[in-house]
Structure formats: structure tokens, C-alpha cells
Design a protein around this motif. Structure first.
Motif, PDB file in Angstrom:
ATOM      1  N   VAL A  88       0.839  -1.200   0.000  1.00  8.80           N
ATOM      2  CA  VAL A  88       0.000   0.000   0.000  1.00  8.80           C
ATOM      3  C   VAL A  88       0.876   1.253   0.000  1.00  8.80           C
ATOM      4  CG1 VAL A  88      -1.750   1.325   1.237  1.00  8.80           C
ATOM      5  CG2 VAL A  88      -1.915  -1.172   1.143  1.00  8.80           C
ATOM      6  N   THR A  89       1.787   1.313   0.956  1.00  9.50           N
ATOM      7  CA  THR A  89       2.644   2.498   1.050  1.00  9.50           C
ATOM      8  C   THR A  89       3.564   2.623  -0.163  1.00  9.50           C
ATOM      9  OG1 THR A  89       4.135   1.163   2.426  1.00  9.50           O
ATOM     10  CG2 THR A  89       2.621   2.652   3.560  1.00  9.50           C
ATOM     11  N   LEU A  90       4.014   1.495  -0.701  1.00 11.92           N
ATOM     12  CA  LEU A  90       4.870   1.553  -1.887  1.00 11.92           C
ATOM     13  C   LEU A  90       4.121   2.094  -3.096  1.00 11.92           C
ATOM     14  CD1 LEU A  90       6.946  -1.763  -1.626  1.00 11.92           C
ATOM     15  CD2 LEU A  90       7.802   0.584  -1.426  1.00 11.92           C
ATOM     16  N   ARG A  91       2.845   1.767  -3.217  1.00  4.68           N
ATOM     17  CA  ARG A  91       2.056   2.305  -4.327  1.00  4.68           C
ATOM     18  C   ARG A  91       1.988   3.834  -4.244  1.00  4.68           C
ATOM     19  NH1 ARG A  91      -0.876  -1.463  -7.139  1.00  4.68           N
ATOM     20  NH2 ARG A  91      -0.725  -3.556  -6.247  1.00  4.68           N
ATOM     21  N   ILE A  92       1.810   4.333  -3.032  1.00  8.99           N
ATOM     22  CA  ILE A  92       1.730   5.775  -2.828  1.00  8.99           C
ATOM     23  C   ILE A  92       3.076   6.436  -3.135  1.00  8.99           C
ATOM     24  CG2 ILE A  92       1.295   7.582  -1.138  1.00  8.99           C
ATOM     25  CD1 ILE A  92      -0.561   5.589   0.320  1.00  8.99           C
ATOM     26  N   HIS A 113       5.676   5.309  -4.959  1.00  6.98           N
ATOM     27  CA  HIS A 113       6.115   5.235  -6.356  1.00  6.98           C
ATOM     28  C   HIS A 113       5.200   5.987  -7.309  1.00  6.98           C
ATOM     29  CE1 HIS A 113       9.466   2.662  -5.549  1.00  6.98           C
ATOM     30  NE2 HIS A 113       8.728   1.688  -5.024  1.00  6.98           N
ATOM     31  N   SER A 114       4.034   6.385  -6.839  1.00  8.59           N
ATOM     32  CA  SER A 114       3.156   7.208  -7.686  1.00  8.59           C
ATOM     33  C   SER A 114       3.565   8.668  -7.645  1.00  8.59           C
ATOM     34  CB  SER A 114       1.703   7.077  -7.214  1.00  8.59           C
ATOM     35  OG  SER A 114       1.492   7.810  -6.016  1.00  8.59           O
ATOM     36  N   ARG A 115       4.499   8.978  -6.737  1.00 10.93           N
ATOM     37  CA  ARG A 115       4.982  10.352  -6.555  1.00 10.93           C
ATOM     38  C   ARG A 115       3.831  11.294  -6.231  1.00 10.93           C
ATOM     39  NH1 ARG A 115      10.293  10.815  -9.083  1.00 10.93           N
ATOM     40  NH2 ARG A 115      10.798   8.804 -10.038  1.00 10.93           N
ATOM     41  N   GLY A 116       2.955  10.789  -5.391  1.00 11.52           N
ATOM     42  CA  GLY A 116       1.848  11.627  -4.904  1.00 11.52           C
ATOM     43  C   GLY A 116       0.643  11.688  -5.811  1.00 11.52           C
ATOM     44  N   SER A 117       0.636  10.907  -6.905  1.00  7.47           N
ATOM     45  CA  SER A 117      -0.482  11.002  -7.850  1.00  7.47           C
ATOM     46  C   SER A 117      -1.702  10.191  -7.398  1.00  7.47           C
ATOM     47  CB  SER A 117      -0.040  10.525  -9.238  1.00  7.47           C
ATOM     48  OG  SER A 117       0.319   9.153  -9.198  1.00  7.47           O
ATOM     49  N   ILE A 118      -1.510   9.272  -6.450  1.00 15.93           N
ATOM     50  CA  ILE A 118      -2.663   8.540  -5.917  1.00 15.93           C
ATOM     51  C   ILE A 118      -2.722   8.684  -4.415  1.00 15.93           C
ATOM     52  CG2 ILE A 118      -2.633   6.845  -7.806  1.00 15.93           C
ATOM     53  CD1 ILE A 118      -1.461   4.827  -5.856  1.00 15.93           C
ATOM     54  N   SER A 119      -3.953   8.672  -3.905  1.00 15.35           N
ATOM     55  CA  SER A 119      -4.154   8.825  -2.470  1.00 15.35           C
ATOM     56  C   SER A 119      -4.075   7.465  -1.775  1.00 15.35           C
ATOM     57  CB  SER A 119      -5.534   9.431  -2.204  1.00 15.35           C
ATOM     58  OG  SER A 119      -6.553   8.544  -2.618  1.00 15.35           O
ATOM     59  N   GLU A 120      -4.127   7.512  -0.476  1.00 11.89           N
ATOM     60  CA  GLU A 120      -4.124   6.282   0.315  1.00 11.89           C
ATOM     61  C   GLU A 120      -5.330   5.421  -0.037  1.00 11.89           C
ATOM     62  OE1 GLU A 120      -5.084   5.819   4.867  1.00 11.89           O
ATOM     63  OE2 GLU A 120      -3.011   6.522   4.626  1.00 11.89           O
ATOM     64  N   GLU A 121      -6.493   6.063  -0.137  1.00 10.06           N
ATOM     65  CA  GLU A 121      -7.718   5.327  -0.464  1.00 10.06           C
ATOM     66  C   GLU A 121      -7.613   4.690  -1.845  1.00 10.06           C
ATOM     67  OE1 GLU A 121      -7.604   8.422   0.631  1.00 10.06           O
ATOM     68  OE2 GLU A 121      -8.357   8.135   2.679  1.00 10.06           O
ATOM     69  N   GLU A 122      -7.034   5.397  -2.794  1.00  9.50           N
ATOM     70  CA  GLU A 122      -6.887   4.865  -4.151  1.00  9.50           C
ATOM     71  C   GLU A 122      -5.917   3.699  -4.180  1.00  9.50           C
ATOM     72  OE1 GLU A 122      -7.685   8.821  -6.920  1.00  9.50           O
ATOM     73  OE2 GLU A 122      -5.722   8.522  -5.983  1.00  9.50           O
ATOM     74  N   ALA A 123      -4.857   3.815  -3.395  1.00  6.97           N
ATOM     75  CA  ALA A 123      -3.874   2.729  -3.336  1.00  6.97           C
ATOM     76  C   ALA A 123      -4.510   1.452  -2.787  1.00  6.97           C
ATOM     77  CB  ALA A 123      -2.693   3.147  -2.469  1.00  6.97           C
ATOM     78  N   ILE A 124      -5.333   1.624  -1.763  1.00  3.74           N
ATOM     79  CA  ILE A 124      -6.013   0.460  -1.171  1.00  3.74           C
ATOM     80  C   ILE A 124      -7.036  -0.110  -2.136  1.00  3.74           C
ATOM     81  CG2 ILE A 124      -7.539  -0.285   0.705  1.00  3.74           C
ATOM     82  CD1 ILE A 124      -6.219   1.832   2.470  1.00  3.74           C
ATOM     83  N   SER A 125      -7.749   0.751  -2.829  1.00  3.44           N
ATOM     84  CA  SER A 125      -8.829   0.303  -3.709  1.00  3.44           C
ATOM     85  C   SER A 125      -8.324  -0.508  -4.899  1.00  3.44           C
ATOM     86  CB  SER A 125      -9.632   1.507  -4.214  1.00  3.44           C
ATOM     87  OG  SER A 125      -8.855   2.309  -5.087  1.00  3.44           O
ATOM     88  N   GLU A 126      -7.038  -0.348  -5.241  1.00  7.62           N
ATOM     89  CA  GLU A 126      -6.487  -1.092  -6.371  1.00  7.62           C
ATOM     90  C   GLU A 126      -6.217  -2.561  -6.033  1.00  7.62           C
ATOM     91  OE1 GLU A 126      -2.955   0.913  -7.482  1.00  7.62           O
ATOM     92  OE2 GLU A 126      -3.953   2.639  -8.395  1.00  7.62           O
ATOM     93  N   ILE A 127      -6.068  -2.850  -4.763  1.00  2.85           N
ATOM     94  CA  ILE A 127      -5.598  -4.178  -4.361  1.00  2.85           C
ATOM     95  C   ILE A 127      -6.661  -5.271  -4.480  1.00  2.85           C
ATOM     96  CG2 ILE A 127      -4.687  -5.507  -2.407  1.00  2.85           C
ATOM     97  CD1 ILE A 127      -3.118  -3.060  -1.587  1.00  2.85           C
ATOM     98  N   PRO A 128      -7.928  -5.045  -4.083  1.00  2.00           N
ATOM     99  CA  PRO A 128      -8.913  -6.143  -4.146  1.00  2.00           C
ATOM    100  C   PRO A 128      -9.028  -6.808  -5.512  1.00  2.00           C
ATOM    101  CG  PRO A 128      -9.804  -4.345  -2.843  1.00  2.00           C
ATOM    102  CD  PRO A 128      -8.521  -3.849  -3.421  1.00  2.00           C
TER     103      PRO A 128
END
Length: 814
Positions: free
Chosen positions: A718-722, A724-739
Motif C-alpha cells: 500500500v505504502t509503496l504504491r503511494i 512510487h506514484s509520486r503523490g499522484s494517488i491517495s491512500e484510499e486509491e492505493a487500497i482500492s487497487e488491491i482487491p
């Protein structure tokens, strides 16, 4: 003579026709189910545990007789004769000479099968099924009057109808399908025939008014489902029905809806050779009578298999189940109309066949996911939630990431079920509410098998009767036999599980693992994950291997996370690499000594057993599994220490190994039964099974633990997605991609587990990967259930400690 009532619980499971769920109050017979260890159990359990063979078999008292009786009954489809349908068949005229009955043998059957109280139908009914008796009785009276025979039988039948007529107007009593249309229609026929009905004109008018209201209600729905429903109950509409339109619903076997009564009613208005042949074919099979639905073999046999599996006793009847499913698979390949023409049967066949390893496509369900198709069906018109529940269950058996047919079906069925559960729903689920609620809360891929068994046993309805237009029985198996075996089997297993958990707890103390202050004490959860899936007494060695290694991996995980210093971690890995029995002077700390000693003794013990079973040495492989996992954990520890930010690929490649499922699942495979060669262990299929379940676990864990780990300075997906996106995705968006990623990996895992062609890993072994996946999905459903001290307590109690709570509804047919 008064009607004799027996307790009854009725549940309509419909093949070809759907019906709302039915509940009837009945006498509750409570069974004492607190598990008591059988004689010989003490010898099996306790500290003599490890000396016992993995194939030890503890007989349940009397269970062999019960199992033998069930085995003999399983393949039997025993459809009961329907007085109602037989009466309609008796009314069909001979085509060449319409002044004579086409089926006089049915009239003889009717005369011979009247009950002493003047009624017809399955005798000994529950009061809530009086309407069924009224409908059957009036139909038989009409048949006899139609051909002017059985005057005394007619008189007694009319007396019964008059005596219980008030029940026909009682809207609180259960009504068979179409009763408010068919029964008033038959009253009209009786009046036209000149029968002297012992019923007041006012009551007759009330029934006609109820029919008018029902027809008005039905007419408000302009769907094709309404037309199909009115065709199904066409015998109640007589000359007002367009019988040419009704014949459009004729099936390949010549019937209308597989219903002898509808088919016969059509033949009283229009000649059709195929319909006539359909009825003629039934009489020899049922002794001059007919059932209320035919054919019904496939649906009945599927229900039997489903019950046996859900009661947790399928292992006792694997041969019989295979024979049934082989037969149904042949029907599936031949596009048998009994399957293809009914949503519930098709969905159940798909689910049971696919889960039992048959290679079938979900394309057969494609039209069922169309909302317009469902609501234009009879099931949709009648709001048949049993059918919707079957569709929902089928939708979860995904083996491809983009099985859109099942995605669409799942969306439609879950929405309908949730709406039905709503207090504002117009059609309460009644009996099905508990089952629907449970299915929605716990998808089959996110539940422990033993929890499912317990829930099903505790809510099991002994359903010797079901209802369509009339009541009937179908299976040769007595539900009471199945239930009693399930009760004894569950109680025996639970007794064993309690003893085994005590042993695991003593093993933890003997190895001083409880003295490690940094380590979570999760031996109960570790044993739960084994016992809830590998529950049979014969699976003892598999459970012990699974549970012990789960305890040890939890300790090692905590050691690498927080409990050990850099020196201690390196020391432990060095010891594993050397795997030397002369290691007493090589420990840099007491913690390392405790951990290594426990791993060393346990792996050597398990390795010796596994090697004997596999007929080759496998201990080195077990050591290699542990070393691979520890090296992955060490890499993560180095990342934290050096504040390294890995790429997502680097993290996942290492993370699925460090998730620590290797030492739990892989050694256990050696104890399942089949011999696993070096080639099998080295095959890509073996590795892919492990990788997929581990990826699911890693991502599930990351979703629930990222906030805690972030505070601890640790990185996860989750944190790595945030980052490596360089701030382009939020915490909620990072979590929503995983399911969606998890769903894809889970579908691929299930595909490999169920795949037969080209598979080298035995199915019994592959099942362990799926069992672990289900366990992980349940543990991480709401939060980190592994770390939480309370989240899984209910599951522990349900599987291991709490006795079954049953007060079952028994019904009988004399």
C-alpha cells in the motif's frame, strides 16, 4: 374422521418452477449434542498422539450401519405419486373416443388411494398444508365426476372439502403454487358439473373474489414471467386461457413445464401427440399414477450431493458422489433439458461439477445474469429466492480473472438477495433469511469449511416434503439419517480437536516458546486453521504438521520483525544453513537457542515421518523451505534498517515468500497421502500454487496492516504504491487497487486447484492451497485477524469448544 397431523417443515426447491420460501411451525425435537469422547479415544489422543498412524480411524458407534443405509439410498430418486396431478391426467379424454377416459387406470388409482377422512394427497399433513389437501381432494372429485364413477368416493371427498373449506380462505396458511387461481377454477368446474357443494354461496363468492384479486395483481406485471406463470397454472383458467399460447412452453419431452397436471389440462382442450406420449410414459413408472413434476432426477441428486457436502460428511460417500456427478456431467455435455431449462438446477450443477474438478464453462449461465431474463422467468415472477441464492453461489466459482458471466451474475443475484433481506422488502425470506445472510457475509472463498458445516447442521431442516402445486417427496434418502450421521461425526471430530489443541499447547511449553516475550502466542489460531479445514480424524498428521509449523512461523516472523537483533537474526540463519545437531555452543542468545531448538527438533521429527510415508528422504527439503523463508525475512529487515525503498516488483517477489506460508503448507503436502516425487516438487505448477496463495495472503495482510506498519517504519504494497506514484494517488486509491488484484490471483489459484488435464500435483495436495486461501480471506476480512486478540475467538469456539446447538424440525410421511 379428523385429519391426522404430523410435524412438517417445508422448503420449496424448484426445478423448472420457482416458489417463494416457505416456513411452517413444527414440533422441535432437541438433541443433546455435547461431544463425548468415544471409548478408545483416550488411547488415540493425549501424549500417545504422535505414535498413532495418520490413517487411524475411530469408528462412530452405529455409524457403519447408518453409512451403509445412506449409500444404498443415495442414487435413488423416489418421486411420490401426486393425487392432484393424477386426477388431472384422469380427466384427459381418449382422442378417438372423447366420451371415454384416455387413462382409466388413473381412475382406479384414485379410488384405491382415498384416505379414511375422504381426502386425497400425502396423508398425515401439517395443518399449514390443509390447502394442499383441499386442492388434491377437489381435483380427484372432479376426475371421478367427469366420468361418473365412484359416487361414494365423491360424496366423502366433498364432505372433506366442506369441512375444511374455511382454511382455503385463510391467507395466513401456506398456499401451493397457483392455489388462488387453480382452486377457485376447480370450484367453477364443480358447479358446471352439477356437483352439490357443501359450501355456502357466500364462501364460494369469497373464493372467486380472491381469484379476481390475484389475477388483477398478476396482470399488473406485463413481463414474460407473468405469461409463463399463468400458463403453468392454466388448469385453473379453463376456457379463458389461450391454449395455443400455452403450448409454446412445451418442452422437448412433450410436457409443459415438466408438469403432468398442466400437460393434462392442455390435452383436455387441444390434442398434442407429444404431450400425450409424455403422460403415457409416466404411468408405468409410477404405478398408474403420476408425480407432480417429472423428470426431477438431476435436481434431486444434486440436492443430495449438496446436502452431504454441506453437512461435512462427503468423505464417507466419495464413491457415490463421484458416480452421481459423472452421470450429471454427461447430462451437462448433452445439454440435457432438465439442466438447461431451469436456472436453479443449472447453477447448482455448475457449482458442484466445477468444484469437483469437471471442466465446464460458465457460458451456460450467461443468460441468467441478464436482469430482464430473470424477471421474465417464472422464478423471477414468483420471486424465488432459492433460485437467486443458487445463482449467487455459482457466481463465486471463478477460475478466470475476467469471467464476466459470473461477475454479472454475482452482481444481479447479490443485489436481489440484499433487497430481499431488507425490512422494507415485499417478500420476506422467512426460512431462507439465515442462509442468505450467512452466504452474503461469508463468501465461500472467505470461510472455514468447518464453520460452514456447523452453521448448516444447526440450521438444517429435515425436509421430507416439498411443495409445488402440491406437496411431494423426491429423494430416497431420509434427511434424519444424514443429520444424525453429521451430528455424530461433528461431535467426534470436535472431541479430537480439543484434545489435539491441548497437546499443541503442551508442545509449545515443552519447547519454551511461551518464554519468548516478543512472540505472539497464536497456537490456538494456528491449530484452528488446520482443524477447520483438515477436520477428519484420519488427517491427524497433516493437522499436527500444519499447526506446529504455523506456531513456529509466527514466532520467527515476530523475531525478524521486532524480537531479534541483527546478530541474532544472522545467527539463526547460520544455524539453519548448517543444520548441525552439535550446535550447543553456537547460540549467541537464549532466544536463538529456544527458536532454533524448537525448529530443529520439530523439522527432524516431521521429516522422519514424512520420509517414511514418501519412501524417500524429504527432511532436506523441509530445511530448505525454512531457510528460503528466513532469507526473505532477512531482506525485509535489511530494507527497514537501511531505509531502502524497493520497487513494487522487488517487494512482491520477496514478500510472497516472507509471508511465511511455505513452512506451513509445503511440508503438510507430504502427509496428505499421495507420494510426491522430486519432479512434482520441482514442477512449475507446484511453485505457482504456492506463489498465488502467498500473493493473496501478502496483499490481504498489507491492506489490513499498513497503518500499523507505517507507524513502525515498515513498507508494504500500500505504502509503496503511494510512494512510487509520486503523490499522484491517495491512500484510499492505493487500497482500492488491491482487491481486484487479489480477486485475479484467487481465480487463477482456484483454476489450478480444480484443473485435471496436464496437472502433476495431486488434487488432494492442491486442496491445501485452496484451504489456506479461504482461511486467509476469513482472517483478513475485517482487519488483521491473526494479530487481533479477539477477532477470531468466535471461530475458535465454534470449531473447537462450543457444542452444536440444534433443535431440528422433523417431518415424516407415512
Amino acid at each position: 374422521m379428523a385429519m391426522q397431523f404430523l410435524p412438517l417443515s417445508v422448503y420449496s426447491s424448484v426445478c423448472g418452477i420457482g416458489y417463494p420460501n416457505i416456513y411452517m411451525p413444527s414440533l422441535r425435537i432437541t438433541h443433546s449434542t455435547r461431544a463425548v469422547a468415544t471409548k478408545g479415544l483416550t488411547a488415540y489422543m493425549g501424549h500417545g498422539l504422535l505414535k498413532k498412524s495418520r490413517t487411524a480411524n475411530i469408528p462412530i458407534p452405529g455409524d457403519e450401519v447408518s453409512k451403509k443405509r445412506i449409500r444404498e439410498q443415495i442414487p435413488n430418486v423416489d418421486l411420490s405419486s401426486s393425487s392432484y396431478d393424477t386426477a388431472w391426467v384422469a380427466m384427459v379424454p381418449l382422442p378417438e373416443f372423447p366420451q371415454f377416459p384416455c387413462f382409466p387406470e388413473c381412475l382406479n388409482w384414485i379410488i384405491k388411494n382415498q384416505h379414511p377422512d375422504g381426502s386425497w394427497g400425502i396423508h398425515g399433513l401439517h395443518p399449514s398444508l390443509v390447502k394442499d389437501a383441499l386442492s388434491s381432494t377437489l381435483a380427484c372429485v372432479l376426475a371421478l365426476k367427469r366420468w361418473n364413477i365412484g359416487e361414494e368416493h365423491v360424496r366423502r371427498g366433498l364432505h372433506f372439502v366442506g369441512s375444511y373449506f374455511s382454511s382455503a380462505m385463510d391467507e395466513k396458511l401456506h398456499s401451493p403454487i397457483g392455489f388462488q387461481i387453480i382452486f377457485p377454477g376447480m370450484l367453477g368446474y364443480a358447479i358446471d358439473m352439477g356437483l352439490d357443494l357443501p359450501i355456502s354461496q357466500n364462501d364460494i363468492d369469497v373464493m372467486f373474489h380472491m381469484r379476481d384479486l390475484e389475477l388483477q395483481r398478476v396482470s399488473e406485471n406485463s413481463s414474460e414471467g407473468r405469461k409463463a406463470y399463468l400458463a403453468y397454472v392454466a388448469e385453473g383458467l379453463g376456457k379463458s386461457q389461450d391454449w395455443q399460447e400455452v403450448m409454446k412452453y412445451q418442452r422437448e419431452n412433450g410436457s409443459l413445464f415438466n408438469s403432468p397436471s398442466t400437460t393434462a389440462a392442455a390435452l383436455t382442450h387441444i390434442y398434442d401427440a407429444k404431450a400425450l406420449e409424455y403422460l403415457r410414459s409416466l404411468l408405468p413408472k409410477f404405478g398408474s399414477s403420476v408425480p407432480t413434476s417429472y423428470p426431477r432426477d438431476i435436481h434431486t441428486l444434486l440436492c443430495v450431493v449438496d446436502k452431504i457436502e454441506r453437512l461435512g460428511i462427503a468423505r464417507h460417500f466419495s464413491y457415490e458422489i463421484k458416480n452421481i456427478l459423472d452421470r450429471i456431467y454427461r447430462c451437462w455435455l448433452n445439454n440435457d433439458e432438465e439442466i438447461s431449462a431451469d436456472m436453479a438446477t443449472c447453477a447448482m450443477a455448475f457449482r458442484l461439477l466445477r468444484m469437483n474438478g469437471f471442466d465446464i464453462s460458465s457460458d451456460a449461465l450467461s443468460q441468467f445474469g441478464d436482469a430482464s431474463f430473470f424477471f421474465n422467468s417464472i422464478q423471477g415472477h414468483l420471486k424465488d429466492m432459492k433460485t437467486v441464492l443458487e445463482l449467487y453461489k455459482a457466481s463465486q466459482i471463478k477460475i478466470l480473472p475476467n469471467e464476466q458471466v459470473l461477475d454479472k451474475l454475482g452482481s444481479l443475484s447479490s443485489n436481489i438477495l440484499r433487497e430481499a433481506l431488507s425490512p422494507k422488502s415485499e417478500h420476506g425470506l422467512q426460512v431462507l433469511s439465515q442462509e442468505v445472510d450467512y452466504a452474503l457475509k461469508f463468501p465461500f472463498y472467505a470461510n472455514l469449511e468447518r464453520l460452514e458445516h456447523k452453521s448448516y447442521i444447526e440450521n438444517f431442516k429435515v425436509e421430507n416434503l416439498q411443495v409445488l402445486k402440491t406437496s411431494y417427496t423426491s429423494s430416497g434418502i431420509d434427511d434424519k439419517d444424514l443429520l444424525e450421521l453429521a451430528l455424530e461425526d461433528f461431535n467426534l471430530c470436535q472431541s479430537i480437536h480439543r484434545e489435539e489443541l491441548q497437546y499443541i499447547e503442551s508442545w509449545v511449553k515443552e519447547n519454551r516458546l511461551d518464554q519468548l516475550e516478543f512472540a505472539r502466542q497464536k497456537q490456538t489460531y494456528s491449530y484452528l486453521s488446520a482443524a477447520a479445514a483438515l477436520f477428519s480424524p484420519e488427517s491427524f498428521d497433516v493437522r499436527m504438521c500444519w499447526a506446529k509449523n504455523a506456531v513456529l512461523t509466527t514466532v520467527v516472523d515476530d523475531f525478524f520483525d521486532d524480537g531479534g537483533s541483527r546478530e541474532e537474526l544472522a545467527n539463526l540463519i547460520s544455524l539453519i544453513e548448517k543444520w548441525d545437531e552439535n550446535h550447543e555452543k553456537q547460540f549467541c542468545s537464549e532466544q536463538v537457542k529456544i527458536i532454533y531448538s524448537a525448529i530443529y527438533s520439530t523439522i527432524n521429527e516431521l521429516g522422519a515421518k514424512a520420509s517414511a510415508l514418501q519412501k524417500r528422504c524429504v527432511t532436506d527439503h523441509l530445511v530448505e523451505i525454512w531457510l528460503t523463508m528466513m532469507n526473505a525475512m532477512m531482506k525485509e529487515a535489511e530494507w527497514v534498517k537501511t531505509k531502502t525503498v524497493p520497487t513494487m516488483d522487488e517487494y512482491m517477489t520477496n514478500g510472497y515468500v516472507s509471508f511465511a506460508l511455505g513452512p506451513i503448507i509445503l511440508p503438510a503436502l507430504y502427509f496428505v497421502g499421495p507420494e510426491l516425487s522430486v519432479d512434482v516438487i520441482g514442477d512449475p505448477e507446484y511453485h505457482n500454487l504456492f506463489k498465488l496463495v502467498s500473493l493473496c495472503g501478502r496483499l490481504l495482510n498489507d491492506m489490513q496492516s499498513f497503518e500499523r506498519e507505517r507507524k513502525q517504519g515498515k513498507l508494504n504494497s500500500v505504502t509503496l504504491r503511494i510512494i512510487h506514484s509520486r503523490g499522484s494517488i491517495s491512500e484510499e486509491e492505493a487500497i482500492s487497487e488491491i482487491p481486484s488484484i487479489i480477486d485475479s490471483r484467487r481465480a487463477e489459484l482456484l483454476r489450478l486447484v480444480l484443473q485435471n488435464e496436464g496437472s502433476v500435483v495431486p488434487r488432494a495436495c492442491k486442496d491445501l492451497f485452496w484451504m489456506m486461501s479461504r482461511t486467509l480471506h476469513l482472517f483478513y476480512m475485517k482487519n488483521d485477524g491473526v494479530t487481533s486478540p479477539t477477532e477470531m475467538v468466535g471461530a475458535v469456539n465454534a470449531v473447537i469448544y462450543d457444542p452444536l446447538k440444534v433443535g431440528h424440525k422433523f417431518s415424516g410421511v407415512n
